[in-house]
Write a protein that holds these residues in place. Structure first.
Motif, PDB file in Angstrom:
ATOM      1  N   ALA A  19       0.822  -1.208   0.000  1.00 55.16           N
ATOM      2  CA  ALA A  19       0.000   0.000   0.000  1.00 55.16           C
ATOM      3  C   ALA A  19       0.860   1.264   0.000  1.00 55.16           C
ATOM      4  CB  ALA A  19      -0.930  -0.003   1.214  1.00 55.16           C
ATOM      5  N   LEU A  20       1.966   1.227   0.733  1.00 56.57           N
ATOM      6  CA  LEU A  20       2.857   2.389   0.772  1.00 56.57           C
ATOM      7  C   LEU A  20       3.537   2.608  -0.577  1.00 56.57           C
ATOM      8  CD1 LEU A  20       4.459   1.907   4.305  1.00 56.57           C
ATOM      9  CD2 LEU A  20       2.944   3.783   3.593  1.00 56.57           C
ATOM     10  N   ALA A  21       3.832   1.526  -1.286  1.00 53.07           N
ATOM     11  CA  ALA A  21       4.425   1.657  -2.617  1.00 53.07           C
ATOM     12  C   ALA A  21       3.451   2.356  -3.554  1.00 53.07           C
ATOM     13  CB  ALA A  21       4.807   0.281  -3.161  1.00 53.07           C
ATOM     14  N   GLU A  22       2.187   1.962  -3.480  1.00 51.89           N
ATOM     15  CA  GLU A  22       1.174   2.613  -4.313  1.00 51.89           C
ATOM     16  C   GLU A  22       0.988   4.068  -3.892  1.00 51.89           C
ATOM     17  OE1 GLU A  22      -3.556   2.108  -5.499  1.00 51.89           O
ATOM     18  OE2 GLU A  22      -2.522   0.541  -4.357  1.00 51.89           O
ATOM     19  N   HIS A  23       1.023   4.319  -2.602  1.00 49.87           N
ATOM     20  CA  HIS A  23       0.825   5.660  -2.053  1.00 49.87           C
ATOM     21  C   HIS A  23       1.977   6.596  -2.405  1.00 49.87           C
ATOM     22  CE1 HIS A  23      -0.030   8.799   0.907  1.00 49.87           C
ATOM     23  NE2 HIS A  23       1.181   8.630   1.412  1.00 49.87           N
ATOM     24  N   SER A  24       3.197   6.096  -2.330  1.00 52.24           N
ATOM     25  CA  SER A  24       4.376   6.949  -2.492  1.00 52.24           C
ATOM     26  C   SER A  24       4.959   6.950  -3.897  1.00 52.24           C
ATOM     27  CB  SER A  24       5.474   6.495  -1.518  1.00 52.24           C
ATOM     28  OG  SER A  24       5.967   5.212  -1.868  1.00 52.24           O
ATOM     29  N   GLY A  25       4.673   5.905  -4.663  1.00 49.99           N
ATOM     30  CA  GLY A  25       5.295   5.773  -5.972  1.00 49.99           C
ATOM     31  C   GLY A  25       6.683   5.183  -5.926  1.00 49.99           C
ATOM     32  N   ALA A  26       7.125   4.763  -4.737  1.00 51.27           N
ATOM     33  CA  ALA A  26       8.443   4.137  -4.589  1.00 51.27           C
ATOM     34  C   ALA A  26       8.311   2.624  -4.736  1.00 51.27           C
ATOM     35  CB  ALA A  26       9.039   4.463  -3.223  1.00 51.27           C
ATOM     36  N   PRO A  27       9.318   1.960  -5.283  1.00 46.92           N
ATOM     37  CA  PRO A  27       9.274   0.493  -5.377  1.00 46.92           C
ATOM     38  C   PRO A  27       9.233  -0.138  -3.988  1.00 46.92           C
ATOM     39  CG  PRO A  27      11.025   1.413  -6.758  1.00 46.92           C
ATOM     40  CD  PRO A  27      10.548   2.521  -5.881  1.00 46.92           C
ATOM     41  N   GLU A  28       8.606  -1.284  -3.876  1.00 42.22           N
ATOM     42  CA  GLU A  28       8.547  -1.973  -2.589  1.00 42.22           C
ATOM     43  C   GLU A  28       9.935  -2.277  -2.042  1.00 42.22           C
ATOM     44  OE1 GLU A  28       5.887  -5.271  -2.193  1.00 42.22           O
ATOM     45  OE2 GLU A  28       4.367  -4.385  -3.492  1.00 42.22           O
ATOM     46  N   SER A  29      10.894  -2.498  -2.928  1.00 40.11           N
ATOM     47  CA  SER A  29      12.260  -2.802  -2.493  1.00 40.11           C
ATOM     48  C   SER A  29      12.912  -1.620  -1.792  1.00 40.11           C
ATOM     49  CB  SER A  29      13.115  -3.207  -3.697  1.00 40.11           C
ATOM     50  OG  SER A  29      13.154  -2.163  -4.666  1.00 40.11           O
ATOM     51  N   HIS A  30      12.346  -0.430  -1.968  1.00 39.09           N
ATOM     52  CA  HIS A  30      12.895   0.789  -1.366  1.00 39.09           C
ATOM     53  C   HIS A  30      12.128   1.217  -0.115  1.00 39.09           C
ATOM     54  CE1 HIS A  30      14.900   1.030  -5.228  1.00 39.09           C
ATOM     55  NE2 HIS A  30      15.556   2.103  -4.856  1.00 39.09           N
ATOM     56  N   LEU A  31      11.269   0.357   0.425  1.00 37.88           N
ATOM     57  CA  LEU A  31      10.409   0.749   1.534  1.00 37.88           C
ATOM     58  C   LEU A  31      10.605  -0.146   2.755  1.00 37.88           C
ATOM     59  CD1 LEU A  31       7.188   1.399  -0.530  1.00 37.88           C
ATOM     60  CD2 LEU A  31       8.214   3.077   1.003  1.00 37.88           C
ATOM     61  N   VAL A  32      10.555   0.486   3.922  1.00 36.58           N
ATOM     62  CA  VAL A  32      10.549  -0.244   5.179  1.00 36.58           C
ATOM     63  C   VAL A  32       9.633   0.503   6.134  1.00 36.58           C
ATOM     64  CG1 VAL A  32      12.615   0.965   6.046  1.00 36.58           C
ATOM     65  CG2 VAL A  32      11.946  -1.223   7.040  1.00 36.58           C
ATOM     66  N   ALA A  33       8.798  -0.223   6.851  1.00 41.36           N
ATOM     67  CA  ALA A  33       7.893   0.380   7.824  1.00 41.36           C
ATOM     68  C   ALA A  33       8.418   0.138   9.227  1.00 41.36           C
ATOM     69  CB  ALA A  33       6.480  -0.198   7.674  1.00 41.36           C
ATOM     70  N   GLY A  34       8.031   1.016  10.148  1.00 37.03           N
ATOM     71  CA  GLY A  34       8.514   0.877  11.511  1.00 37.03           C
ATOM     72  C   GLY A  34       7.550   1.469  12.511  1.00 37.03           C
ATOM     73  N   CYS A  35       7.923   1.365  13.767  1.00 40.28           N
ATOM     74  CA  CYS A  35       7.087   1.830  14.876  1.00 40.28           C
ATOM     75  C   CYS A  35       7.256   3.336  15.055  1.00 40.28           C
ATOM     76  CB  CYS A  35       7.466   1.081  16.151  1.00 40.28           C
ATOM     77  SG  CYS A  35       6.359   1.384  17.523  1.00 40.28           S
ATOM     78  N   GLY A  36       6.719   4.089  14.089  1.00 36.56           N
ATOM     79  CA  GLY A  36       6.881   5.539  14.087  1.00 36.56           C
ATOM     80  C   GLY A  36       8.205   5.933  13.457  1.00 36.56           C
ATOM     81  N   SER A  37       8.290   7.152  12.950  1.00 37.42           N
ATOM     82  CA  SER A  37       9.521   7.581  12.297  1.00 37.42           C
ATOM     83  C   SER A  37      10.680   7.712  13.280  1.00 37.42           C
ATOM     84  CB  SER A  37       9.311   8.893  11.541  1.00 37.42           C
ATOM     85  OG  SER A  37       8.863   9.916  12.395  1.00 37.42           O
ATOM     86  N   VAL A  38      10.389   7.936  14.562  1.00 38.55           N
ATOM     87  CA  VAL A  38      11.491   8.053  15.525  1.00 38.55           C
ATOM     88  C   VAL A  38      12.199   6.717  15.703  1.00 38.55           C
ATOM     89  CG1 VAL A  38      10.058   7.631  17.574  1.00 38.55           C
ATOM     90  CG2 VAL A  38      12.152   8.982  17.771  1.00 38.55           C
TER      91      VAL A  38
ATOM     92  N   ILE B 102      11.844   5.560   2.878  1.00 37.88           N
ATOM     93  CA  ILE B 102      12.126   5.266   1.476  1.00 37.88           C
ATOM     94  C   ILE B 102      13.635   5.398   1.308  1.00 37.88           C
ATOM     95  CG2 ILE B 102      11.674   5.897  -0.917  1.00 37.88           C
ATOM     96  CD1 ILE B 102       9.138   7.324   0.102  1.00 37.88           C
ATOM     97  N   ALA B 103      14.282   4.344   0.842  1.00 38.05           N
ATOM     98  CA  ALA B 103      15.740   4.347   0.781  1.00 38.05           C
ATOM     99  C   ALA B 103      16.227   3.303  -0.213  1.00 38.05           C
ATOM    100  CB  ALA B 103      16.331   4.066   2.173  1.00 38.05           C
ATOM    101  N   ASP B 104      17.497   3.374  -0.514  1.00 39.60           N
ATOM    102  CA  ASP B 104      18.139   2.369  -1.348  1.00 39.60           C
ATOM    103  C   ASP B 104      17.971   0.986  -0.697  1.00 39.60           C
ATOM    104  OD1 ASP B 104      20.287   1.955  -3.636  1.00 39.60           O
ATOM    105  OD2 ASP B 104      20.992   0.821  -1.887  1.00 39.60           O
ATOM    106  N   PRO B 105      17.777  -0.063  -1.480  1.00 40.36           N
ATOM    107  CA  PRO B 105      17.575  -1.401  -0.889  1.00 40.36           C
ATOM    108  C   PRO B 105      18.670  -1.821   0.087  1.00 40.36           C
ATOM    109  CG  PRO B 105      17.000  -1.447  -3.211  1.00 40.36           C
ATOM    110  CD  PRO B 105      17.582  -0.079  -2.948  1.00 40.36           C
ATOM    111  N   ALA B 106      19.906  -1.391  -0.131  1.00 44.39           N
ATOM    112  CA  ALA B 106      20.973  -1.748   0.808  1.00 44.39           C
ATOM    113  C   ALA B 106      20.743  -1.100   2.168  1.00 44.39           C
ATOM    114  CB  ALA B 106      22.331  -1.332   0.244  1.00 44.39           C
ATOM    115  N   VAL B 107      20.254   0.137   2.169  1.00 46.14           N
ATOM    116  CA  VAL B 107      19.953   0.825   3.421  1.00 46.14           C
ATOM    117  C   VAL B 107      18.724   0.202   4.080  1.00 46.14           C
ATOM    118  CG1 VAL B 107      19.330   3.043   4.458  1.00 46.14           C
ATOM    119  CG2 VAL B 107      20.999   2.958   2.593  1.00 46.14           C
ATOM    120  N   VAL B 108      17.729  -0.116   3.271  1.00 45.18           N
ATOM    121  CA  VAL B 108      16.532  -0.787   3.794  1.00 45.18           C
ATOM    122  C   VAL B 108      16.920  -2.094   4.485  1.00 45.18           C
ATOM    123  CG1 VAL B 108      14.430  -2.025   3.114  1.00 45.18           C
ATOM    124  CG2 VAL B 108      14.894   0.257   2.190  1.00 45.18           C
TER     125      VAL B 108
END
Length: 356
Positions: free
Chosen positions: A69-88, A233-239
């Motif tokens: 859903a975030l990939a569709e929302h942001s336009g970023a590839p799923e490989s560039h996305l990671v979710a977490g417990c708040g941005s902090v 949203i980040a490079d897959p290596a960072v993700v």
């Protein structure tokens, strides 16, 4: 004999959340004042009793449905996305993935108060670069502060707590001066309230520059502060590195379900954001008319750089049943969340009676 605690924690400041005072209006935590959307509340209720994936089961550790859903929302590839417990939490993961003792983490100051805390947890050194006289992040000074020990830079725009933004041209010039092996994080927790025409969109850079990370949150504009959902949203290596240092199952099932529902209700939420922006402009104009210095804010709060008078101002508004957030030190001020119109009226009445 006492337990040995790391000496680095002796000087580690504790995060100070906005206070709740019974019977008072809380304008101290940058929350959305609107009630939870019915669709979000229903999604939470359904998730709690789901036959095969209720709260008696562990959540999806990879948050696969949410990432889609975030990939569709942001336009970023799923490989560039990671979710977490708040941005902090994602901020802490970035520090853990990049910096240790002897390394440096740069950020403007004032800026988000969690940056020095998460930096010190790993033993890295926090380097605070003063904001400009106009309370803006000084990207030239931050670039000049980079050393061979620099591993990570946080750029918060709109900046918490000053509300100011960086501009696209200065942002791009700044990135061109950052070494490729230094990770730059653009923290856009308040981006939905940013109506500046020349603000950069971190998503555009995080998908093409391997050393740029864009952080977003659903806690603010999407009304999920009580559930804590953020994404990077980040490079897959960072993700991949961020996932390695994440606490397993930190993003719980109810939060994932609520996030999916909130993303699906963006059209219903957008009018709320526009009301916040309108109220922000009204509060800014009223404070300016009262003689306060107030930087132009693009977030869901305003900043009063009252410095040594900050604590007195906060005590005064509290006596009028309005709780604001004071940062009482030489670089400090008062941050006031934009609430509902009647809440803002109560704050402005208290501000008008403060002796100046």
């Amino acid at each position: 004999m006492t337990v040995r605690i790391r000496s680095a924690l002796d000087t580690l400041p504790a995060y100070a959340p906005g206070r709740n005072v019974p019977g008072a209006i809380k304008l101290a935590s940058n929350e959305l004042s609107f009630p939870t959307l019915p669709a979000v509340a229903q999604a939470i209720a359904d998730a709690a009793v789901h036959e095969s994936a209720g709260i008696n089961r562990y959540p999806d550790n990879g948050a696969a449905a949410l990432i889609t859903a975030l990939a569709e929302h942001s336009g970023a590839p799923e490989s560039h996305l990671v979710a977490g417990c708040g941005s902090v939490a994602l901020c802490q993961q970035l520090v853990q993935a990049t910096a240790e003792r002897g390394d440096e983490v740069l950020f403007g100051w004032r800026s988000f108060e969690a940056y020095p805390i998460v930096t010190q947890i790993t033993g890295a050194t926090a380097v605070r670069v003063p904001v400009t006289a106009g309370h803006e992040l000084d990207l030239d000074a931050i670039a000049a502060a980079i050393t061979p020990a620099t591993r990570l830079i946080f750029i918060c725009t709109p900046n918490n707590p000053t509300g100011t933004t960086v501009r696209r041209d200065e942002w791009e010039s700044f990135l061109d001066r950052v070494p490729d092996d230094v990770l730059v994080t653009i923290d856009e927790a308040y981006t939905e309230f940013d109506d500046a025409p020349d603000s950069p969109d971190g998503r555009e850079y995080a998908t093409v520059r391997p050393n740029v990370v864009a952080l977003r949150t659903l806690s603010k504009a999407y009304g999920l502060a009580g559930l804590r959902v953020g994404y990077a949203i980040a490079d897959p290596a960072v993700v991949g590195a961020m996932r390695k240092v994440a606490i397993p199952f930190a993003l719980n099932s109810l939060a994932q379900a609520a996030a999916l529902a909130a993303l699906g209700a963006k059209d219903e939420l957008a009018p709320r954001w526009r009301q916040v922006i309108g109220e922000r402009e009204r509060v800014h104009a009223a404070l300016t008319a009262l003689g306060y210095t107030v930087p132009v804010s693009r977030a869901n709060f305003v900043w009063l750089p009252l410095r040594e008078r900050s604590a007195d101002f906060a005590a005064h508004t509290e006596s009028h049943k309005v709780i604001v957030r004071a940062f009482a030190d030489p670089t400090g001020g008062v941050r006031v969340t934009i609430g509902a119109p009647h809440e803002n009226d109560a704050f402005l009445a208290a501000a008008a009676s403060f002796p100046r």
